[in-house]
Design an enzyme around this catalytic site. Structure first.
Site, short mmCIF file in Angstrom:
data_model
loop_
_atom_site.label_atom_id
_atom_site.label_comp_id
_atom_site.label_asym_id
_atom_site.label_seq_id
_atom_site.Cartn_x
_atom_site.Cartn_y
_atom_site.Cartn_z
CE1 TYR A 188 -3.62 2.61 1.06
CE2 TYR A 188 -2.02 3.28 2.72
CZ TYR A 188 -3.19 3.53 2.01
OH TYR A 188 -3.92 4.65 2.27
CE LYS A 215 -3.41 5.92 -0.76
NZ LYS A 215 -4.46 6.60 -1.54
#
Lengths: 503, 253
Positions: free
Chosen positions: B159, B163
């Protein structure tokens, strides 16, 4: 798939013509920036051609002068903007009647440089001389003499306008609807190319100014109402930050004036070689935009304090050059940069006579929430003119500059908007950048009347501004570039994926 | 249009069921937002979100199904939005897939999918809408990044890496859009208490979705390019980013 394309030129509503370029535009308040294709016609014929071409190709267009509207009135995102500042010639002058014919891009400043030495003055000037005649007509500007003389359009004898429905010479007698829809119509009825304006004779380039101080807003309004009949020009500067020890608000400096005659000059002992010499100068200029706002609460309070202390309690017959009296801020070039990146707004409203309390309540709200406003301008309006979008109406107008991006400012102005609308007043479209769209119909109850005249002059909705889009002035939103883009990307798979209900 | 205070009248929320995204929409609806398109994968969730916003007083809200991991859905969305809204003043990108960082659960497909949801899909959507907005002559994109992307840590490295990619893409896009009238606001929240983070151990300086929404409105008013929520995360990550890797791993475990 849609691509960004090379540079920002691609994708505007129509192919660009020679001499046009895509530029970011903003208003004097430097709050919102939008890109448009800017065309700079050299004369009226070229401006007319731009309107015709745009109408034929399905684009949108908007006239722009010197960009002194504070908000988004002279912007047309994604469309064409006609910059008229090169159309600035004086066509003719009839000294018998004081009738001046000039191209619409002529500025009041340039006009005054020509006319004052010849003994003529503009009938109405706003607080800056850097506005064009076309802009002054589109915003139907008012000056310190509104209580006596009304606003700008009252002195316009006729104008030539390139509208999508055709180019025509319009007079208030021949086509009153088109005349008064264009006066105050914010450029949305067509591109005004030439204006015939009635000038007023003057003996000198000086004003005879009386200055007085008022301890609070109520006294100030009484003094204005009582004494205005003696003055052609009248205005008060109000301190919206200071609260006296007795709790009173809005201490003010009234400056009221008449044009000085040659007698006034000799009586006051002022010696000038040429009483009609006019050479206003910029004293300083902000060279570039500072990275942060220079206007702070403390700074504003200090400035207001100095302004009030500097003014005499009472002084009569002071001789001032016209530039000093009418356009004090023009002495500081690019002063709007001082408000920093989020920009600023000039909040100006009018409320009818009998609603004086709204002015007092607005000043009190601004002071209580400690909004850093430099001097506010308070003025009494006389009768408005027949324009369906006329801003002035008999009553009181207050105008103040406020830096945007201050915590709580938006909601405070929303609150004052409602008070103003409830009192039957309105905010000034030439200054606005943030009004709640739902209020515009209440503030301008004759909007539909204006729309129907506009439809006659511009049936296809070719004239579009960001102001008009934002407030829905012309009816439903009409995205010029948006339509083209939808058609272009519509071929992509799954374009019908829109589900659910639309309310 | 976007008004002088930075407030939009029409918006697309990509991640139409995102709690942060909906909090932003509600905050904007209390200002000038009149028309909203909710785009997302889960039609039932979108319908519920739309009904809630309509009850909260927004003038006009519609939905569109869009799976951000499917290129065809993403490329069609700007046209769908123009059809529904007329113009797109604002795009809010609030999609993300926290997924997993457990090696026993991660496989090729899962990593592909997570990067599509966190990086590729949002970036592609931003490019599509940027083109639309450049044609309009104005527009604003708010993109929800995360401090997790500022320095990737073991606990959510897929994740966080996703990002990080989106964060860098957004900064570059913002520069590329200079002079077009289109702006980008990059939002870097810390730990936000939402469905996505439910059950996870809370990090220091955590906050609510409504705080992110208020910070976004402030950023729009200020025309800020980058905003941390809460703002104290900016100096905190200024230090954390400089720590040697072994120490960073220990501190953030």
């Amino acid at each position: 798939m849609t691509g960004l394309g090379s540079g920002r030129a691609r994708g505007t509503a129509r192919a660009r013509q020679a001499g046009e370029e895509v530029r970011l535009l903003t208003g004097w308040g430097r709050a919102g920036w939008t890109a448009a294709t800017v065309a700079v016609p050299a004369d009226g014929a070229e401006a007319e051609k731009a309107v015709r071409r745009t109408a034929e190709t399905g684009g949108t267009i908007l006239p722009r002068g010197l960009g002194r509207s504070y908000g988004d009135a002279a912007q047309n995102a994604g469309g064409t903007v006609v910059d008229l500042t090169r159309c600035d010639r004086i066509v003719s002058f009839d000294a018998a009647g004081g009738l001046l014919r000039a191209e619409a891009g002529l500025s009041i400043g340039a006009l005054l440089r020509w006319s004052i030495p010849r003994g003529w003055f503009v009938p109405v000037t706003p607080g800056t001389r850097h506005v064009t005649l076309g802009g002054a007509l589109a915003a139907d500007v008012h000056g310190k003499n509104h209580h006596r003389d009304g606003s700008f359009a009252r002195f316009v004898r006729s104008f030539r306008i390139a509208a999508p429905a055709g180019t025509a010479e319009i007079t208030p007698e021949g086509d009153p609807d088109a005349f008064w829809a264009t006066a105050g119509g914010m450029g949305l009825t067509g591109v005004v190319i030439e204006v015939t304006l009635e000038l007023i004779p003057i003996e000198t380039a000086f004003m005879s100014v009386d200055t007085e101080r008022a301890p609070d807003i109520g006294t100030c309004m009484e003094m204005l109402a009582r004494g205005d009949g003696r003055y052609r020009y009248s205005v008060a500067w109000v301190d919206c930050l200071h609260r006296s020890r007795r709790g009173t608000l809005g201490r003010s400096v009234l400056t009221r004036a008449n044009h000085a005659g040659e007698d006034d000059l000799s009586q006051s002992g002022v010696k000038v070689a040429d009483p009609l010499a006019f050479s206003p100068r910029e004293v300083v200029r902000l060279p570039l935009a500072p990275p942060a706002r220079l206007v702070s609460r403390t700074g504003a309070a200090l400035f207001n304090e100095l302004w009030y202390r500097r003014a005499p309690r009472r002084r009569e017959g002071e001789i001032q050059p016209v530039g000093t009296y009418f356009h004090p801020l023009d002495a500081v070039g690019s002063w709007n940069l001082a408000y920093g990146p989020p920009g600023f707004t000039q909040y100006q409203f009018v409320v009818p006579n009998g609603s004086e309390d709204v002015v007092g309540r607005a000043v009190s709200l601004l002071a209580d929430r400690r909004m850093p406003s430099l001097l506010a301008v308070l003025k009494r309006f006389g009768p408005g003119d027949p324009s369906p979008l006329a801003f002035p109406a008999p009553g009181w107008t207050l105008a103040l500059d406020l830096p945007l991006g201050i915590e709580g400012l938006s909601r405070l102005l929303d609150e004052i908007d409602v008070m103003v609308a409830d009192a039957g007043g309105r905010v000034y479209l030439a200054k606005d950048s943030r009004l709640r769209p739902g209020l515009v119909e209440r503030m301008y109850p004759r909007l539909d009347e204006w729309r129907s005249v506009r439809r006659r002059m511009d049936p296809g909705g070719v004239l579009v501004s960001d102001l008009g889009r934002r407030l829905g002035l012309c009816g439903a939103p009409q995205p010029s570039a948006g339509r083209a883009a939808a058609a272009g990307a519509g071929a992509a798979a799954g374009a019908g994926a829109l589900a659910g209900s639309q309310r | 249009m976007i008004d002088g205070t930075g407030m939009p009248q029409s918006a697309v929320l990509l991640g139409g069921t995102s709690e942060i995204g909906l909090a932003i929409a509600e905050e904007l609806a209390s200002r000038r937002l009149e028309r909203l398109l909710l785009a997302g994968r889960n039609q039932r969730g979108l319908d519920e979100a739309r009904d809630r916003l309509l009850r909260a007083g927004i003038g006009n809200a519609v939905t569109a199904t869009c799976d951000v991991t499917r290129a065809s859905d993403v490329s069609a969305l700007p046209a769908v939005a123009l059809e529904a809204l007329g113009v797109v003043d604002l795009l809010v990108v609030a999609v993300g897939d926290l997924g997993t960082a457990d090696l026993t659960e991660l496989d090729t497909d899962r990593v592909f999918e997570m990067f599509a949801a966190n990086t590729g899909g949002p970036a592609a959507a931003m490019i599509g809408f940027a083109a639309t907005m450049v044609r309009q002559g104005y527009g604003r994109i708010v993109v929800l990044s995360s401090v997790a992307g500022l320095r990737v840590r073991r606990a959510n490295f897929v994740y966080g890496a996703g990002k990080a990619g989106l964060d860098g893409f957004s900064l570059g896009l913002a520069e590329a859009l200079e002079g077009t009238g289109v702006g980008v606001t990059l939002v870097r929240p810390g730990f936000v208490r939402t469905r996505m983070t439910a059950g996870l151990p809370e990090a220091p300086l955590s906050c609510e979705a409504s705080q992110v929404a208020q910070a976004v409105v402030r950023a729009l008013e200020q025309r800020s390019g980058v905003v941390y929520v809460p703002s104290a995360l900016q100096p905190a990550f200024g230090i954390l980013r400089l720590l040697p890797r072994s120490l960073f791993a220990k501190v953030t475990r």
